[in-house]
Design a protein around this motif. Structure first.
Motif, PDB file in Angstrom:
ATOM      1  N   VAL A   1      85.739 -24.046  63.341  1.00 50.92           N
ATOM      2  CA  VAL A   1      85.904 -25.492  63.230  1.00 50.92           C
ATOM      3  C   VAL A   1      85.575 -25.978  61.821  1.00 50.92           C
ATOM      4  CG1 VAL A   1      85.530 -25.945  65.678  1.00 50.92           C
ATOM      5  CG2 VAL A   1      83.571 -25.936  64.121  1.00 50.92           C
TER       6      VAL A   1
ATOM      7  N   LEU B   1      86.235 -30.488  69.819  1.00 49.03           N
ATOM      8  CA  LEU B   1      86.202 -29.235  70.565  1.00 49.03           C
ATOM      9  C   LEU B   1      85.378 -28.194  69.809  1.00 49.03           C
ATOM     10  CD1 LEU B   1      90.012 -28.992  71.418  1.00 49.03           C
ATOM     11  CD2 LEU B   1      88.208 -29.936  72.868  1.00 49.03           C
TER      12      LEU B   1
ATOM     13  N   ARG C   1      84.091 -24.952  71.533  1.00 50.80           N
ATOM     14  CA  ARG C   1      84.527 -23.625  71.980  1.00 50.80           C
ATOM     15  C   ARG C   1      85.007 -23.693  73.417  1.00 50.80           C
ATOM     16  NH1 ARG C   1      79.124 -23.520  71.299  1.00 50.80           N
ATOM     17  NH2 ARG C   1      79.410 -22.591  69.264  1.00 50.80           N
TER      18      ARG C   1
ATOM     19  N   TYR D   1      96.719 -28.687  71.422  1.00 55.68           N
ATOM     20  CA  TYR D   1      96.750 -28.640  69.962  1.00 55.68           C
ATOM     21  C   TYR D   1      97.759 -29.618  69.372  1.00 55.68           C
ATOM     22  CZ  TYR D   1      93.705 -24.564  70.046  1.00 55.68           C
ATOM     23  OH  TYR D   1      92.646 -23.729  70.226  1.00 55.68           O
TER      24      TYR D   1
ATOM     25  N   ALA E   1      90.652 -29.266  66.202  1.00 51.49           N
ATOM     26  CA  ALA E   1      89.580 -29.487  67.173  1.00 51.49           C
ATOM     27  C   ALA E   1      89.238 -30.955  67.429  1.00 51.49           C
ATOM     28  CB  ALA E   1      88.307 -28.759  66.697  1.00 51.49           C
TER      29      ALA E   1
ATOM     30  N   TRP F   1      85.577 -26.675  78.356  1.00 50.91           N
ATOM     31  CA  TRP F   1      85.328 -26.657  76.914  1.00 50.91           C
ATOM     32  C   TRP F   1      83.975 -27.284  76.606  1.00 50.91           C
ATOM     33  CZ3 TRP F   1      88.302 -25.310  72.463  1.00 50.91           C
ATOM     34  CH2 TRP F   1      89.517 -24.689  72.749  1.00 50.91           C
TER      35      TRP F   1
ATOM     36  N   VAL G   1      82.090 -29.468  74.031  1.00 53.00           N
ATOM     37  CA  VAL G   1      82.578 -30.467  73.078  1.00 53.00           C
ATOM     38  C   VAL G   1      81.438 -31.377  72.617  1.00 53.00           C
ATOM     39  CG1 VAL G   1      84.827 -30.501  74.231  1.00 53.00           C
ATOM     40  CG2 VAL G   1      83.144 -32.270  74.771  1.00 53.00           C
TER      41      VAL G   1
END
Length: 349
Positions: free
Chosen positions: A183, A83, A85, A149, A66, A94, A96
């Motif tokens: 996270v 990040l 969700r 990612y 994240a 997103w 953040v």
């Protein structure tokens, strides 16, 4: 219960910066609430405390990478993006956190990766530090996630004073993680190796899985002295019928029901009926557990050694009893147990 009762001096060198070499070979302190006895073991010795028919409940949430570092347009300032969700797969929105927040405004663009392979635009300010980003990407959602990612690092907590390394991709995660969304790693579950899980199954223990997406609310500083006035952040929780059956069968047989980690302990208390049985659940929970609290379903729990003033420490104190937990922490400091998400573990019976 007051916040100040959870203050203690934790030497910096006792905060684990790396995991143990093998998952199941960290240290294990065993607390017996009936006898007041404290034992010192290796984690794989936990096998000796469970028998056929006992239920162990794990959190199968998967931590995603994240933490990103991008550059702000024009100034090229380095911005950390955390990040939280995904809000919309279709629009690539997103939720953040950004740091430093003061440098980011609505309309700013951020560039990520060598060659600026990923671009995001700030479209909303939600809190003093929070933002909503829209990622600008031509391709499928699967391709977007793969690219995102590849740029991200595992979201290690601030007390681990290093950046994410390749080993964290495997170790800041349980071996049974499958439902993406956390996270914060379910640290207690991370001590279980494949060999240990297999040996528990051979012994006749029943292994159940639920999903709790551990959020940053668990690591946020509590800003009130009176704990009854603190409000937890909400987290999504899913308990299916398989877990319900395993847990309630163990309860009826008067076997152990062990919550592996604070996230599981809170989840099970959220979904326990007035008669003390687990029920299926698919909703959010913001349950905050601290002493004094009466647990009616869970008979034992595994947890790590937590930092001062932490929510997870308060929850462990509620289960063990405040005085017994503080005694155990005093022993842990003397015996140089390791604290934090990569630290040693405690089994409370």
């Amino acid at each position: 219960m007051r916040l100040s009762k959870f203050k203690f001096e934790l030497p910096k060198e006792l905060i684990a910066q790396y995991p143990s070499e093998r998952r199941d070979e960290s240290r294990l302190m065993v607390l017996n609430r009936k006898t007041g006895k404290i034992e010192h073991k290796i984690f794989k010795d936990i096998l000796g405390y469970f028998n056929e028919g006992d239920a162990l409940v794990f959190n199968d949430s998967q931590v995603f990478p994240a933490r990103l570092y991008g550059n702000k347009e024009r100034t090229n300032a380095v911005i950390e993006v955390f990040l939280l969700r995904e809000l919309s797969q279709e629009k690539l929105f997103w939720d953040v956190l950004v740091d430093p927040a003061r440098k980011i405004r609505i309309g700013n663009k951020l560039y990520f990766g060598e060659g600026e392979t990923m671009v995001a635009e700030v479209i909303d300010n939600t809190t003093s530090r929070g933002r909503t980003l829209r990622f600008l990407f031509d391709g499928t959602h699967e391709e977007f996630k793969k690219e995102l990612y590849s740029l991200g690092g595992m979201p290690l907590p601030p007390y681990i004073e290093r950046k994410s390394e390749p080993l964290d991709i495997e170790r800041y995660q349980t071996i049974f993680a499958k439902n993406e969304g956390a996270v914060i790693a379910p640290a207690a579950g991370a001590h279980f190796s494949r060999e240990l899980m297999k040996r528990l199954e051979i012994k006749g223990c029943e292994l159940a899985y639920i999903t709790v997406h551990f959020g940053l609310g668990n690591s946020r500083d509590i800003d009130v002295e009176d704990l009854t006035k603190y409000k937890m952040d909400s987290e999504p929780l899913i308990i299916g019928e398989d877990a319900e059956k395993i847990v309630n069968t163990a309860k009826d047989a008067r076997k152990q029901v062990c919550a592996i980690g604070g996230s599981v302990l809170r989840a099970m208390e959220t979904a326990t009926t007035a008669l003390g049985y687990l029920k299926p659940y698919n909703d959010w929970t913001n349950k905050f557990i601290f002493p004094e609290y009466n647990f009616v379903l869970v008979t034992s729990t595994v947890t790590n050694f937590h930092l001062p003033h932490s929510i997870m420490m308060m929850q462990a104190a509620a289960f063990a009893g405040y005085d017994f937990l503080m005694e155990a922490y005093s022993v842990a400091l003397k015996e140089k147990y390791r604290f934090g998400v990569y630290g040693d573990a405690m089994l409370i019976l």
